[in-house]
Design a protein around this motif. Structure first.
Motif, PDB file in Angstrom:
ATOM      1  N   ALA A  88       0.828  -1.206   0.000  1.00 19.78           N
ATOM      2  CA  ALA A  88       0.000   0.000   0.000  1.00 19.78           C
ATOM      3  C   ALA A  88       0.861   1.254   0.000  1.00 19.78           C
ATOM      4  O   ALA A  88       0.571   2.229  -0.712  1.00 19.78           O
ATOM      5  CB  ALA A  88      -0.932  -0.005   1.209  1.00 19.78           C
ATOM      6  N   LEU A  89       1.942   1.245   0.784  1.00 19.46           N
ATOM      7  CA  LEU A  89       2.811   2.419   0.838  1.00 19.46           C
ATOM      8  C   LEU A  89       3.583   2.593  -0.467  1.00 19.46           C
ATOM      9  O   LEU A  89       3.724   3.713  -0.965  1.00 19.46           O
ATOM     10  CB  LEU A  89       3.773   2.313   2.017  1.00 19.46           C
ATOM     11  N   VAL A  90       4.078   1.504  -1.030  1.00 16.19           N
ATOM     12  CA  VAL A  90       4.810   1.587  -2.301  1.00 16.19           C
ATOM     13  C   VAL A  90       3.904   2.143  -3.399  1.00 16.19           C
ATOM     14  O   VAL A  90       4.317   3.015  -4.177  1.00 16.19           O
ATOM     15  CB  VAL A  90       5.362   0.210  -2.700  1.00 16.19           C
ATOM     16  N   ALA A  91       2.670   1.643  -3.466  1.00 12.22           N
ATOM     17  CA  ALA A  91       1.725   2.140  -4.477  1.00 12.22           C
ATOM     18  C   ALA A  91       1.437   3.622  -4.257  1.00 12.22           C
ATOM     19  O   ALA A  91       1.327   4.399  -5.226  1.00 12.22           O
ATOM     20  CB  ALA A  91       0.426   1.328  -4.414  1.00 12.22           C
ATOM     21  N   HIS A  92       1.318   4.027  -3.011  1.00  7.13           N
ATOM     22  CA  HIS A  92       1.088   5.443  -2.681  1.00  7.13           C
ATOM     23  C   HIS A  92       2.271   6.304  -3.137  1.00  7.13           C
ATOM     24  O   HIS A  92       2.086   7.373  -3.745  1.00  7.13           O
ATOM     25  CB  HIS A  92       0.872   5.587  -1.175  1.00  7.13           C
ATOM     26  N   LEU A  93       3.482   5.848  -2.857  1.00 10.50           N
ATOM     27  CA  LEU A  93       4.673   6.617  -3.212  1.00 10.50           C
ATOM     28  C   LEU A  93       4.881   6.697  -4.726  1.00 10.50           C
ATOM     29  O   LEU A  93       5.522   7.620  -5.219  1.00 10.50           O
ATOM     30  CB  LEU A  93       5.901   6.001  -2.551  1.00 10.50           C
ATOM     31  N   ALA A  94       4.332   5.747  -5.452  1.00 12.60           N
ATOM     32  CA  ALA A  94       4.465   5.766  -6.910  1.00 12.60           C
ATOM     33  C   ALA A  94       3.676   6.895  -7.551  1.00 12.60           C
ATOM     34  O   ALA A  94       4.036   7.365  -8.637  1.00 12.60           O
ATOM     35  CB  ALA A  94       4.022   4.424  -7.486  1.00 12.60           C
ATOM     36  N   VAL A  95       2.609   7.333  -6.873  1.00 11.02           N
ATOM     37  CA  VAL A  95       1.707   8.303  -7.504  1.00 11.02           C
ATOM     38  C   VAL A  95       1.528   9.596  -6.710  1.00 11.02           C
ATOM     39  O   VAL A  95       0.942  10.551  -7.222  1.00 11.02           O
ATOM     40  CB  VAL A  95       0.322   7.664  -7.736  1.00 11.02           C
ATOM     41  N   ALA A  96       2.013   9.662  -5.476  1.00 10.54           N
ATOM     42  CA  ALA A  96       1.829  10.859  -4.662  1.00 10.54           C
ATOM     43  C   ALA A  96       2.526  12.060  -5.292  1.00 10.54           C
ATOM     44  O   ALA A  96       3.564  11.919  -5.955  1.00 10.54           O
ATOM     45  CB  ALA A  96       2.368  10.622  -3.252  1.00 10.54           C
ATOM     46  N   GLU A  97       1.963  13.242  -5.094  1.00  7.12           N
ATOM     47  CA  GLU A  97       2.546  14.440  -5.682  1.00  7.12           C
ATOM     48  C   GLU A  97       3.915  14.752  -5.096  1.00  7.12           C
ATOM     49  O   GLU A  97       4.860  15.080  -5.804  1.00  7.12           O
ATOM     50  CB  GLU A  97       1.606  15.633  -5.473  1.00  7.12           C
ATOM     51  N   SER A  98       4.013  14.667  -3.772  1.00  7.15           N
ATOM     52  CA  SER A  98       5.268  14.985  -3.090  1.00  7.15           C
ATOM     53  C   SER A  98       5.720  13.756  -2.309  1.00  7.15           C
ATOM     54  O   SER A  98       4.952  13.172  -1.548  1.00  7.15           O
ATOM     55  CB  SER A  98       5.075  16.169  -2.142  1.00  7.15           C
ATOM     56  N   VAL A  99       6.973  13.357  -2.503  1.00  3.69           N
ATOM     57  CA  VAL A  99       7.481  12.153  -1.840  1.00  3.69           C
ATOM     58  C   VAL A  99       8.858  12.420  -1.248  1.00  3.69           C
ATOM     59  O   VAL A  99       9.621  13.239  -1.758  1.00  3.69           O
ATOM     60  CB  VAL A  99       7.572  10.972  -2.822  1.00  3.69           C
ATOM     61  N   PRO A 100       9.197  11.732  -0.166  1.00  3.55           N
ATOM     62  CA  PRO A 100      10.542  11.852   0.405  1.00  3.55           C
ATOM     63  C   PRO A 100      11.528  11.017  -0.396  1.00  3.55           C
ATOM     64  O   PRO A 100      11.138  10.131  -1.157  1.00  3.55           O
ATOM     65  CB  PRO A 100      10.362  11.291   1.823  1.00  3.55           C
ATOM     66  N   SER A 101      12.801  11.277  -0.229  1.00  2.00           N
ATOM     67  CA  SER A 101      13.817  10.503  -0.943  1.00  2.00           C
ATOM     68  C   SER A 101      14.059   9.158  -0.279  1.00  2.00           C
ATOM     69  O   SER A 101      14.569   8.234  -0.921  1.00  2.00           O
ATOM     70  CB  SER A 101      15.133  11.284  -1.010  1.00  2.00           C
ATOM     71  N   GLU A 102      13.671   9.021   0.986  1.00  2.66           N
ATOM     72  CA  GLU A 102      13.847   7.766   1.706  1.00  2.66           C
ATOM     73  C   GLU A 102      12.748   7.606   2.743  1.00  2.66           C
ATOM     74  O   GLU A 102      12.405   8.557   3.447  1.00  2.66           O
ATOM     75  CB  GLU A 102      15.212   7.722   2.384  1.00  2.66           C
ATOM     76  N   VAL A 103      12.183   6.419   2.823  1.00  3.53           N
ATOM     77  CA  VAL A 103      11.147   6.111   3.803  1.00  3.53           C
ATOM     78  C   VAL A 103      11.521   4.831   4.527  1.00  3.53           C
ATOM     79  O   VAL A 103      11.581   3.769   3.913  1.00  3.53           O
ATOM     80  CB  VAL A 103       9.759   5.928   3.144  1.00  3.53           C
ATOM     81  N   GLU A 104      11.792   4.936   5.827  1.00  2.00           N
ATOM     82  CA  GLU A 104      12.119   3.766   6.630  1.00  2.00           C
ATOM     83  C   GLU A 104      11.005   3.577   7.657  1.00  2.00           C
ATOM     84  O   GLU A 104      10.649   4.514   8.372  1.00  2.00           O
ATOM     85  CB  GLU A 104      13.471   3.942   7.314  1.00  2.00           C
ATOM     86  N   PHE A 105      10.467   2.371   7.747  1.00  2.00           N
ATOM     87  CA  PHE A 105       9.286   2.173   8.580  1.00  2.00           C
ATOM     88  C   PHE A 105       9.135   0.717   8.991  1.00  2.00           C
ATOM     89  O   PHE A 105       9.781  -0.178   8.452  1.00  2.00           O
ATOM     90  CB  PHE A 105       8.025   2.603   7.823  1.00  2.00           C
ATOM     91  N   GLY A 106       8.250   0.502   9.954  1.00  2.00           N
ATOM     92  CA  GLY A 106       7.919  -0.846  10.386  1.00  2.00           C
ATOM     93  C   GLY A 106       6.451  -0.916  10.754  1.00  2.00           C
ATOM     94  O   GLY A 106       5.678  -0.007  10.460  1.00  2.00           O
ATOM     95  N   GLY A 107       6.070  -1.981  11.421  1.00  2.00           N
ATOM     96  CA  GLY A 107       4.694  -2.151  11.839  1.00  2.00           C
ATOM     97  C   GLY A 107       4.402  -1.403  13.125  1.00  2.00           C
ATOM     98  O   GLY A 107       5.275  -0.736  13.690  1.00  2.00           O
ATOM     99  N   PRO A 108       3.185  -1.512  13.643  1.00  2.00           N
ATOM    100  CA  PRO A 108       2.771  -0.738  14.817  1.00  2.00           C
ATOM    101  C   PRO A 108       3.210  -1.324  16.151  1.00  2.00           C
ATOM    102  O   PRO A 108       3.034  -0.688  17.187  1.00  2.00           O
ATOM    103  CB  PRO A 108       1.246  -0.751  14.711  1.00  2.00           C
ATOM    104  N   GLU A 109       3.809  -2.513  16.137  1.00  2.05           N
ATOM    105  CA  GLU A 109       4.108  -3.214  17.379  1.00  2.05           C
ATOM    106  C   GLU A 109       5.550  -3.690  17.403  1.00  2.05           C
ATOM    107  O   GLU A 109       6.003  -4.374  16.482  1.00  2.05           O
ATOM    108  CB  GLU A 109       3.164  -4.413  17.526  1.00  2.05           C
ATOM    109  N   ALA A 110       6.271  -3.324  18.460  1.00  2.00           N
ATOM    110  CA  ALA A 110       7.630  -3.812  18.640  1.00  2.00           C
ATOM    111  C   ALA A 110       7.573  -5.114  19.436  1.00  2.00           C
ATOM    112  O   ALA A 110       7.023  -5.153  20.532  1.00  2.00           O
ATOM    113  CB  ALA A 110       8.475  -2.776  19.376  1.00  2.00           C
ATOM    114  N   ILE A 111       8.159  -6.189  18.881  1.00  2.00           N
ATOM    115  CA  ILE A 111       8.080  -7.492  19.512  1.00  2.00           C
ATOM    116  C   ILE A 111       9.375  -8.248  19.272  1.00  2.00           C
ATOM    117  O   ILE A 111       9.953  -8.173  18.182  1.00  2.00           O
ATOM    118  CB  ILE A 111       6.861  -8.280  18.966  1.00  2.00           C
ATOM    119  N   THR A 112       9.861  -8.942  20.283  1.00  2.00           N
ATOM    120  CA  THR A 112      11.088  -9.729  20.130  1.00  2.00           C
ATOM    121  C   THR A 112      10.749 -11.106  19.563  1.00  2.00           C
ATOM    122  O   THR A 112       9.606 -11.565  19.670  1.00  2.00           O
ATOM    123  CB  THR A 112      11.805  -9.922  21.476  1.00  2.00           C
ATOM    124  N   PRO A 113      11.727 -11.806  18.992  1.00  2.00           N
ATOM    125  CA  PRO A 113      11.471 -13.173  18.528  1.00  2.00           C
ATOM    126  C   PRO A 113      10.974 -14.093  19.647  1.00  2.00           C
ATOM    127  O   PRO A 113      10.097 -14.932  19.415  1.00  2.00           O
ATOM    128  CB  PRO A 113      12.833 -13.617  17.989  1.00  2.00           C
TER     129      PRO A 113
END
Length: 299
Positions: free
Chosen positions: A191-216
């Motif tokens: 969803a984010l990749v598709a958004h970045l393909a067509v958005a008017e203004s985009v950052p040069s780098e996007v680093e992200f994860g999910g909403p929950e931090a969890i250990t193995p």
């Protein structure tokens, strides 16, 4: 026109479907022997070619405004495909694609990379080194480069490929398993990749994860709760991961990359969050929700 490379893969296919649903005109670069029937049924223009064949890439990028690539050789190589290699696809192939797109006047290039791994064991993984080399090549062009760096995929690292065997009640934990990560759903990345393909203004780098931090270790415990039984858990010691990542670097770079990334992940907790997803209007799925979905006993 948006060209998607990797369109028959798990992530690339989802990106294509989202773009088509949004009414975008999509072209897909598909290897000569790959079945593209599902893409053609969506109305996607299919162009036959290969990242290792510069001439085919020149044809693929003709008339294209935006290139999106999620293509890589890691999964196929790990599965035993001797025809594809990290060097051929992720190093040289990506360079061929960047060059072809730049020479064709492509405006935007969205590249799927990986979060973290910039120091320690992760930095020496051949797969990661290839990603970083492509990032540098992109930044040296005149295109609007968008580097997308997701954390580890839930469907990979919290599944059989990552050592979780729900059916047999077994789990492999790489290292000590105490470093927390924000495992992210493939659908949310798409969803984010598709958004970045067509958005008017985009950052040069996007680093992200999910909403929950969890250990193995916490993930294994969550699988046990969801499945309603205890798992047999085996830890792969850090020294074993380190030695394997070095010894296998030449003969099996894909496997060496997995070992190096696993070691890095055990010693470096995630530093990203889910803000980029939410800012794009995406409600991300938590790792615990994924675990409950795949591990709950059938009723």
């Amino acid at each position: 026109m948006i060209l998607v490379c990797g369109a028959t893969g798990e992530l690339g296919g989802r990106v294509v479907r989202r773009l088509v649903q949004d009414g975008r005109t999509v072209r897909a670069l598909v290897r000569p022997t790959t079945d593209a029937g599902a893409l053609e049924a969506l109305g996607v223009e299919v162009v036959r070619g290969d990242l290792r064949d510069p001439a085919s890439l020149a044809r693929a990028v003709e008339g294209v405004d935006t290139v999106v690539t999620t293509a890589n050789a890691l999964a196929r190589s790990l599965a035993g495909d001797k025809e594809l290699s990290v060097r051929d696809v992720d190093v040289e192939g990506n360079q061929h694609l960047v060059t072809a797109a730049d020479e064709a006047g492509v405006r935007r290039f969205v590249f799927l990379s990986a979060a973290g791994f910039d120091r320690g064991a992760g930095a020496r993984a051949p797969f990661v080194a290839a990603k970083r080399a492509t990032e540098r090549a992109l930044r040296a062009t005149g295109m609007e480069a968008v580097v997308v760096r997701p954390d580890m995929f839930q469907e990979v690292w919290l599944a059989g490929a990552g050592g979780i065997d729900v059916a047999r009640g077994r789990a492999v934990v790489y290292g000590k398993g105490d470093a927390a990560h924000r495992y992210v759903a493939i659908d949310d990345v798409a969803a984010l990749v598709a958004h970045l393909a067509v958005a008017e203004s985009v950052p040069s780098e996007v680093e992200f994860g999910g909403p929950e931090a969890i250990t193995p270790n916490e993930a294994v415990a969550a699988f046990e709760r969801a499945a309603g039984r205890s798992f047999t858990v085996r830890h792969v010691p850090r020294p074993v991961l380190g030695v394997a990542s070095r010894v296998l670097a030449r003969p099996r770079p894909a496997l060496a990359s997995v070992m190096a990334m696993a070691l890095h992940s055990d010693t470096h907790p995630s530093t990203c969050d889910d803000r980029p997803l939410r800012e794009a209007g995406i409600e991300p799925r938590a790792a615990s929700d994924h675990i409950r979905q795949v591990a709950a006993p059938a009723t």
